[in-house]
Design an enzyme around this catalytic site. Sequence first.
Site, PDB file in Angstrom:
ATOM      1  N   GLU A 141       0.858  -1.179   0.000  1.00  0.00           N
ATOM      2  CA  GLU A 141       0.000   0.000   0.000  1.00  0.00           C
ATOM      3  C   GLU A 141       0.893   1.227   0.000  1.00  0.00           C
ATOM      4  O   GLU A 141       1.794   1.341   0.832  1.00  0.00           O
ATOM      5  CB  GLU A 141      -0.928   0.006   1.219  1.00  0.00           C
ATOM      6  CG  GLU A 141      -1.764   1.257   1.367  1.00  0.00           C
ATOM      7  CD  GLU A 141      -2.640   1.536   0.148  1.00  0.00           C
ATOM      8  OE1 GLU A 141      -2.646   2.690  -0.320  1.00  0.00           O
ATOM      9  OE2 GLU A 141      -3.315   0.589  -0.325  1.00  0.00           O
ATOM     10  N   CYS A 238     -14.531  -1.314  -8.266  1.00  0.00           N
ATOM     11  CA  CYS A 238     -15.895  -1.210  -7.739  1.00  0.00           C
ATOM     12  C   CYS A 238     -16.604  -0.066  -8.458  1.00  0.00           C
ATOM     13  O   CYS A 238     -17.215   0.802  -7.832  1.00  0.00           O
ATOM     14  CB  CYS A 238     -15.892  -1.013  -6.227  1.00  0.00           C
ATOM     15  SG  CYS A 238     -14.947   0.412  -5.644  1.00  0.00           S
TER      16      CYS A 238
END
Length: 461
Positions: A141, A238
Amino acid sequence: MHLPDDFIKQMKPRLGEAWDAFEAAMHEPHTRGVRFKQHTVDTQLATQIKANIPPSIVPLLEQPVPWTNTGYYIDLTAPLGKTILHEVGAFYLQEPSAMAVAAAVNAQPGEYVLDLCAAPGGKSTALADQLSGKGTLVVNEIHPARVRILAENIERMGVSAAVVHNAPDTLARAWPNAFDAVLVDAPCSGEGMFRKDPQAIAAWQPDAPEICARRQREILDQAVQLLKPGGRLIYSTCTFNPQENEQMMAWLEDAHGLTLIDLPDWPGWTSGCPDWADGRPSLAFTRRLWPHLARGEGHFVACLTKPGHLATPAAKETQTRERNDKTWLDWLTAQLHEIPAPCLSPIEHKNVLFSNELGHLPLRGVRVLRAGTPLATKQNNRYIPQQALALRLRPEQAKQVIQLDASAAAAYIRGDALSYTGEQRGYALVAYEGFVLGWVKAVAGRLNNLYPKGWRNSHLI
């Protein structure tokens, strides 16, 4: 909720007759789910979990998410996040459609797997479940605050993984052709989250898909370099916009020569729409979840393979401060019947010992938050066990285990000292319903509580 006008202008012509059903679904309540660890399901501990949560919630766990064998739908008000078993990683609260991503990765024990955009960690923990402790899982990340959240979730779920925080191009330079599978859960315009998150609507702009698509292409350029020839690249978003979905996959096939492979026909999911890109048939191998057709939020998933054949690279010497300390091995042997191999020669950093989960991957030029599980803190030639070591263990792996009932388990998580009349002394695991809670130090008359102060919780149900 009001859908953005420009979103309606973009999507209504694409959906045609399906628009009314789609729009109606977008005004219904969003979905919520829980994913159990695989061994929880395998050993019927899900039954015990049901027996230890409020009775009103139990029927909800009879509604499985049909594209995974470990997921269940739950009510929006179900307070599972306030239970003892959530605190110790028995399950992960996850949006149901997101559970399909790990199914698309289908990580196999022994593989090298990279989750390139991993925070907050739901998909990473599912990949670890698939690997079953056999293989190498690296979770990355780039954002400093989010990588801390990622590390906390990895620890709570008892996952054996290395946590790194780098730009994708940094990893591509350090680890070219290194991974059997690379997951890119891409930063996207978030249209699939509209009914779940009002902030997603507030943040959306008409040019958001194009801005996100540019960033996605940059990430995918590096992801392809990280992948072994013959390896799998799994891409998910998404969002509904084809710029970030079908058109992105068409670009990936053309720019890098990757090949889309057909994903399973998950119940309720549809094939991607070739007509929304350049009409090529392979785009139908991708999968979409539409909220008017399946119970979940909007999602897109694709899997591609890189040209060539899988080959295992020659082992490289990891540039780490590894230990092969008899004192450490003696201490570890005194605590455990069964010792995970990465814990035998840990990496020491600032007096904390970490398991080495990086395998043959070199560390030069890579920012590593955790090379693996925090195992113990060294103080004056003594070892104080870390919570993360406890949570990656099963009770039967430890030589000293003390079983707690629900009341004592809640008191332990509050940070209370516990009375004790048993004969065990020294470090011991405490467990509840087959799950390890953490460490105590047993002395005459009491158990000194070693549950981390930052984790303590007085509001469990």
